[in-house]
Design an enzyme around this catalytic site. Structure first.
Site, PDB file in Angstrom:
ATOM      1  N   ASN A  86       9.478   0.023  -2.006  1.00 19.41           N
ATOM      2  CA  ASN A  86       9.211  -0.132  -0.573  1.00 19.41           C
ATOM      3  C   ASN A  86       9.412  -1.592  -0.160  1.00 19.41           C
ATOM      4  OD1 ASN A  86       6.698  -0.777  -1.928  1.00 19.41           O
ATOM      5  ND2 ASN A  86       5.724  -0.815   0.074  1.00 19.41           N
ATOM      6  N   GLN A 145       0.772  -1.252   0.000  1.00 23.11           N
ATOM      7  CA  GLN A 145       0.000   0.000   0.000  1.00 23.11           C
ATOM      8  C   GLN A 145       0.805   1.305   0.000  1.00 23.11           C
ATOM      9  OE1 GLN A 145      -3.471   2.292   2.574  1.00 23.11           O
ATOM     10  NE2 GLN A 145      -3.045   0.201   3.097  1.00 23.11           N
ATOM     11  N   SER A 146       1.858   1.362   0.827  1.00 19.41           N
ATOM     12  CA  SER A 146       2.532   2.654   1.002  1.00 19.41           C
ATOM     13  C   SER A 146       3.148   3.154  -0.309  1.00 19.41           C
ATOM     14  CB  SER A 146       3.613   2.546   2.081  1.00 19.41           C
ATOM     15  OG  SER A 146       4.606   1.616   1.678  1.00 19.41           O
ATOM     16  N   VAL A 198       7.787  -3.638   8.336  1.00 21.41           N
ATOM     17  CA  VAL A 198       6.731  -2.866   8.999  1.00 21.41           C
ATOM     18  C   VAL A 198       5.467  -2.800   8.139  1.00 21.41           C
ATOM     19  CG1 VAL A 198       6.088  -0.536   9.762  1.00 21.41           C
ATOM     20  CG2 VAL A 198       8.303  -1.475  10.398  1.00 21.41           C
ATOM     21  N   TYR A 199       4.331  -3.000   8.778  1.00 25.08           N
ATOM     22  CA  TYR A 199       3.021  -2.826   8.142  1.00 25.08           C
ATOM     23  C   TYR A 199       2.287  -1.674   8.829  1.00 25.08           C
ATOM     24  CZ  TYR A 199       3.652  -7.252   5.708  1.00 25.08           C
ATOM     25  OH  TYR A 199       4.119  -8.242   4.883  1.00 25.08           O
ATOM     26  N   GLU A 200       1.149  -1.322   8.232  1.00 24.40           N
ATOM     27  CA  GLU A 200       0.340  -0.193   8.698  1.00 24.40           C
ATOM     28  C   GLU A 200       0.239  -0.068  10.226  1.00 24.40           C
ATOM     29  OE1 GLU A 200      -1.524   2.347   7.049  1.00 24.40           O
ATOM     30  OE2 GLU A 200      -1.852   2.969   9.099  1.00 24.40           O
ATOM     31  N   ARG A 224       6.757  -9.274 -10.074  1.00 17.54           N
ATOM     32  CA  ARG A 224       7.314 -10.617 -10.187  1.00 17.54           C
ATOM     33  C   ARG A 224       6.428 -11.484 -11.092  1.00 17.54           C
ATOM     34  NH1 ARG A 224       9.870 -13.616  -5.313  1.00 17.54           N
ATOM     35  NH2 ARG A 224       8.911 -11.946  -4.129  1.00 17.54           N
ATOM     36  N   ASP A 267       0.592   3.716   5.979  1.00 20.23           N
ATOM     37  CA  ASP A 267       0.856   3.373   4.579  1.00 20.23           C
ATOM     38  C   ASP A 267       0.582   4.549   3.647  1.00 20.23           C
ATOM     39  OD1 ASP A 267       1.720   0.811   4.901  1.00 20.23           O
ATOM     40  OD2 ASP A 267      -0.248  -0.081   4.736  1.00 20.23           O
ATOM     41  N   ASP A 279      11.644 -11.007 -13.611  1.00 18.89           N
ATOM     42  CA  ASP A 279      12.309 -11.664 -12.485  1.00 18.89           C
ATOM     43  C   ASP A 279      13.632 -10.929 -12.274  1.00 18.89           C
ATOM     44  OD1 ASP A 279      13.607 -13.195 -10.679  1.00 18.89           O
ATOM     45  OD2 ASP A 279      13.601 -15.042 -11.860  1.00 18.89           O
ATOM     46  N   GLY A 331      -7.317  20.649  18.562  1.00 15.52           N
ATOM     47  CA  GLY A 331      -7.104  22.089  18.537  1.00 15.52           C
ATOM     48  C   GLY A 331      -7.395  22.775  19.863  1.00 15.52           C
ATOM     49  N   GLY A 332      -7.853  22.026  20.850  1.00 15.09           N
ATOM     50  CA  GLY A 332      -8.073  22.617  22.170  1.00 15.09           C
ATOM     51  C   GLY A 332      -9.498  23.084  22.396  1.00 15.09           C
TER      52      GLY A 332
HETATM   53  N1  CAO Z   1      11.683 -10.549  -9.020  1.00 16.89           N
HETATM   54  C1  CAO Z   1      12.329 -11.302  -8.139  1.00 16.89           C
HETATM   55  N2  CAO Z   1      12.326 -11.100  -6.819  1.00 16.89           N
HETATM   56  C2  CAO Z   1      11.568 -10.072  -6.367  1.00 16.89           C
HETATM   57  C3  CAO Z   1      10.839  -9.228  -7.230  1.00 16.89           C
HETATM   58  C4  CAO Z   1      10.917  -9.502  -8.620  1.00 16.89           C
HETATM   59  N3  CAO Z   1      10.272  -8.769  -9.518  1.00 16.89           N
HETATM   60  N4  CAO Z   1      10.208  -8.315  -6.494  1.00 16.89           N
HETATM   61  C5  CAO Z   1      10.523  -8.567  -5.217  1.00 16.89           C
HETATM   62  N5  CAO Z   1      11.335  -9.614  -5.114  1.00 16.89           N
HETATM   63  C6  CAO Z   1      11.927 -10.202  -3.936  1.00 16.89           C
HETATM   64  C7  CAO Z   1      12.790  -9.251  -3.165  1.00 16.89           C
HETATM   65  O1  CAO Z   1      14.032  -9.121  -3.793  1.00 16.89           O
HETATM   66  C8  CAO Z   1      12.856  -9.931  -1.814  1.00 16.89           C
HETATM   67  O2  CAO Z   1      13.816 -10.934  -1.866  1.00 16.89           O
HETATM   68  P1  CAO Z   1      14.965 -11.135  -0.710  1.00 16.89           P
HETATM   69  O3  CAO Z   1      14.247 -11.170   0.578  1.00 16.89           O
HETATM   70  O4  CAO Z   1      15.566 -12.452  -1.101  1.00 16.89           O
HETATM   71  O5  CAO Z   1      15.892 -10.022  -0.800  1.00 16.89           O
HETATM   72  C9  CAO Z   1      11.511 -10.611  -1.729  1.00 16.89           C
HETATM   73  O6  CAO Z   1      10.927 -10.516  -3.022  1.00 16.89           O
HETATM   74  C10 CAO Z   1      10.529 -10.115  -0.726  1.00 16.89           C
HETATM   75  O7  CAO Z   1      10.529  -8.713  -0.612  1.00 16.89           O
HETATM   76  P2  CAO Z   1      10.056  -8.050   0.765  1.00 16.89           P
HETATM   77  O8  CAO Z   1      10.902  -8.575   1.870  1.00 16.89           O
HETATM   78  O9  CAO Z   1      10.014  -6.605   0.597  1.00 16.89           O
HETATM   79  O10 CAO Z   1       8.569  -8.617   0.890  1.00 16.89           O
HETATM   80  P3  CAO Z   1       7.826  -9.212   2.174  1.00 16.89           P
HETATM   81  O11 CAO Z   1       6.492  -9.644   1.694  1.00 16.89           O
HETATM   82  O12 CAO Z   1       8.619 -10.217   2.884  1.00 16.89           O
HETATM   83  O13 CAO Z   1       7.680  -7.938   3.153  1.00 16.89           O
HETATM   84  C11 CAO Z   1       6.929  -5.719   3.759  1.00 16.89           C
HETATM   85  C12 CAO Z   1       6.681  -6.999   2.931  1.00 16.89           C
HETATM   86  C13 CAO Z   1       5.892  -4.711   3.335  1.00 16.89           C
HETATM   87  C14 CAO Z   1       6.811  -6.020   5.244  1.00 16.89           C
HETATM   88  C15 CAO Z   1       8.346  -5.202   3.446  1.00 16.89           C
HETATM   89  O14 CAO Z   1       8.483  -5.070   2.071  1.00 16.89           O
HETATM   90  C16 CAO Z   1       8.662  -3.896   4.140  1.00 16.89           C
HETATM   91  O15 CAO Z   1       8.920  -3.827   5.333  1.00 16.89           O
HETATM   92  N6  CAO Z   1       8.676  -2.810   3.363  1.00 16.89           N
HETATM   93  C17 CAO Z   1       9.037  -1.488   3.843  1.00 16.89           C
HETATM   94  C18 CAO Z   1       7.942  -0.884   4.665  1.00 16.89           C
HETATM   95  C19 CAO Z   1       6.638  -0.802   3.933  1.00 16.89           C
HETATM   96  O16 CAO Z   1       6.503  -0.245   2.874  1.00 16.89           O
HETATM   97  N7  CAO Z   1       5.612  -1.302   4.584  1.00 16.89           N
HETATM   98  C20 CAO Z   1       4.256  -1.045   4.155  1.00 16.89           C
HETATM   99  C21 CAO Z   1       3.686  -2.133   3.438  1.00 16.89           C
HETATM  100  S1  CAO Z   1       2.006  -1.742   3.162  1.00 16.89           S
HETATM  101  O17 CAO Z   1       1.266  -2.238   4.523  1.00 16.89           O
END
Ligand code: CAO
Length: 474
Positions: free
Chosen positions: A144, A65-66, A185-187, A86, A216, A121, A295-296
């Site tokens: 993100n 989302q963010s 981190v999530y929302e 991906r 987000d 990929d 705002g008080g």
């Molecule tokens: N081709 C191949 N690999 C890909 C890809 C693509 N097109 N797109 C993503 N990937 C891979 C990444 O390289 C990553 O691989 P590694 O862990 O091996 O380096 C993997 O996919 C997962 O990416 P991620 O760790 O960002 O995803 P997640 O689902 O595990 O985590 C989230 C999600 C949101 C917690 C994390 O991305 C995060 O903390 N983001 C920053 C904060 C943020 O924006 N949070 C808000 C999310 S909205 O609620």
């Protein structure tokens, strides 16, 4: 006769001199504008001279989302947003909270309007070749991913900068540099870590998260401003830069008034909080303030006609000092205008419970819309508690494009929130979100200018995955 002609000629001369002077001063203004490096003032009709961010290319490496909130805003403002996903899976939200089997979810479609999608990929050799071409072609990379993920792909800032020194690399992370920088981190994590949850809810209840996605979407908004500023600075410096917004920082920024109150606590109790009127002592930190106004001005949510069956038959009512006398007349309590216990704000503070109970006896005799109309006629600000159903059906929001109906090839018609930022010369047209990989060929050919042979090689390697079925069907 000759005299008359002479007089006429003189008058004409006078007018043309005036005209010349006027034209000269206008020219001066225009020259000044040109001197500032601005182009000539457009003569096209408003809204017909392109979009604010026309020409800006975004490599959109965002998900959930963010990040998508940010790139959707940039797309609405005219940027060409190329979402890299991906193969086979795409943004995880495509399949989350699905309401129509087999169709992209509303979670995805409402956050990815006006974008193009390419599947890649990034961990394959050919995929990286395409990504690097995208880096060289685009102005901004927005991501993100979890901390370190972009580096692990091989796209470090140094590498990106060496490929394209003009590129702006914009990131959302959960936390900024410090003890938590490696956390995902999530929302709701952000709402809790950014100070929102500790200050939301009632003082005798649990901390609460809010329905507004301030972690987000709020952080996405902050990031968009950072990107636009970096683009503006690049006009002068010629180089890109990194833009970082941490979700904790974004939430804390939106909780600014609560950090204000934290410091006020050192100088005594927060007298505008309901808690003060109830004689409940304050602790060391800004407490949860229920529905008190930041705002008080004392404010609460009051019942309106129909509250027994309608969970949203309520109105937010503020006893703003400048309209106090009008409130007294409206609710049939004119004696409070002069009574020493009610006339002035400090006298009212310990009596707020009794005062709002009296106002509520009045609001309960009317619907929230009747209260709204009667109060606004007297400049008394009130907030009807509008449900999502009421907002979805509100004609004025449809007219302004804040709520829009969009057609989608696999899910049909659905409602979305349009661009809340209205520019008079850059009009937003909301387009449906792309299907997974819908624009892969178009981007490889037209944007990245790969030759047919190169494209065949890229595809044969599996870097773009298989051709999406939905695309073929359309
Ligand atoms: N081709 C191949 N690999 C890909 C890809 C693509 N097109 N797109 C993503 N990937 C891979 C990444 O390289 C990553 O691989 P590694 O862990 O091996 O380096 C993997 O996919 C997962 O990416 P991620 O760790 O960002 O995803 P997640 O689902 O595990 O985590 C989230 C999600 C949101 C917690 C994390 O991305 C995060 O903390 N983001 C920053 C904060 C943020 O924006 N949070 C808000 C999310 S909205 O609620």
């Amino acid at each position: 006769m000759a005299k008359k002609k002479d007089k006429k000629a003189k008058e004409k001369d006078k007018i043309s001199k005036k005209d010349k002077a006027k034209r000269k001063s206008l020219k001066l203004v225009a020259n000044k504008a040109n001197g500032d490096g601005l182009p000539k003032v457009s003569s096209k009709p408003w809204g017909k001279d392109g979009k604010a961010l026309d020409g800006v290319k975004i490599l959109d490496f965002t998900h959930v989302q963010s990040g998508p909130t940010c790139t959707q805003l940039l797309a609405w403002l005219g940027a060409d947003v190329i979402k890299v996903e991906r193969p086979g899976i795409g943004d995880i939200t495509r399949g989350q909270l699905q309401d129509v089997p087999g169709a992209d979810s509303l979670y995805f479609t409402m956050l990815n309007h006006n974008k193009r999608s390419i599947t890649l990929d990034s961990k394959s050799k050919e995929g990286m070749k395409v990504l690097e071409r995208l880096v060289k072609t685009c102005d901004v990379l927005v991501e993100n991913f979890a901390p370190g993920a972009l580096d692990r792909m091989g796209l470090t800032w140094e590498h990106i900068h060496s490929l394209n020194p003009r590129m702006i690399v914009a990131s959302v992370k959960g936390f900024g540099p410090g003890p938590y920088e490696d956390c995902k981190v999530y929302e709701n994590v952000a709402q809790c870590a950014g100070g929102s949850a500790s200050t939301t809810g009632f003082h005798d209840g649990l901390p609460l998260v809010t329905g507004a996605q301030i972690g987000d979407s709020g952080t996405g908004l902050h990031l968009a401003l950072g990107i636009v500023s970096a683009l503006y600075q690049r006009k002068r410096t010629g180089r890109g830069q990194r833009v970082l917004t941490a979700m904790q920082d974004g939430v804390l920024n939106l909780c600014r008034v609560k950090l204000r109150d934290q410091q006020r606590l050192a100088h005594g109790p927060l007298t505008e909080y309901t808690q003060f009127g109830q004689g409940i002592p304050f602790g060391e930190a800004t407490p949860r303030a229920g529905n008190d106004s930041g705002g008080g001005q004392p404010g609460v949510i009051l019942k309106c006609k129909g509250w027994e069956t309608d969970p949203n038959a309520y109105i937010y009512f503020i006893t703003q000092a400048p309209v106090w006398e009008k409130i007294c007349d409206l609710i049939g309590q004119p004696d409070w205008k002069t009574h020493p216990d009610y006339a002035k704000p400090p006298a009212r503070l310990p009596r707020l419970k009794e005062i709002f109970e009296r106002i509520e006896r009045w609001t309960m005799t009317r619907t929230k819309f009747e209260v709204m109309n009667e109060c606004n006629a007297l400049d008394i600000p009130v907030g009807p508690i509008l449900s999502m159903k009421e907002l979805a059906e509100e004609p004025s929001l449809r007219q302004t494009g804040t709520v829009v109906e969009v057609d989608h090839p696999t899910r049909g018609k659905y409602l979305s929130v349009g661009n809340p930022i209205k520019l008079s010369d850059s009009i937003t047209e909301v387009e449906r979100s792309p299907l997974l990989g819908e624009h892969t060929d178009e981007i490889l050919t037209k944007v990245l200018k790969f030759t047919p042979r190169e494209i065949a090689e890229i595809k044969a390697s599996g870097a773009t995955g298989q051709a999406p079925k939905a695309q073929a069907a359309e």
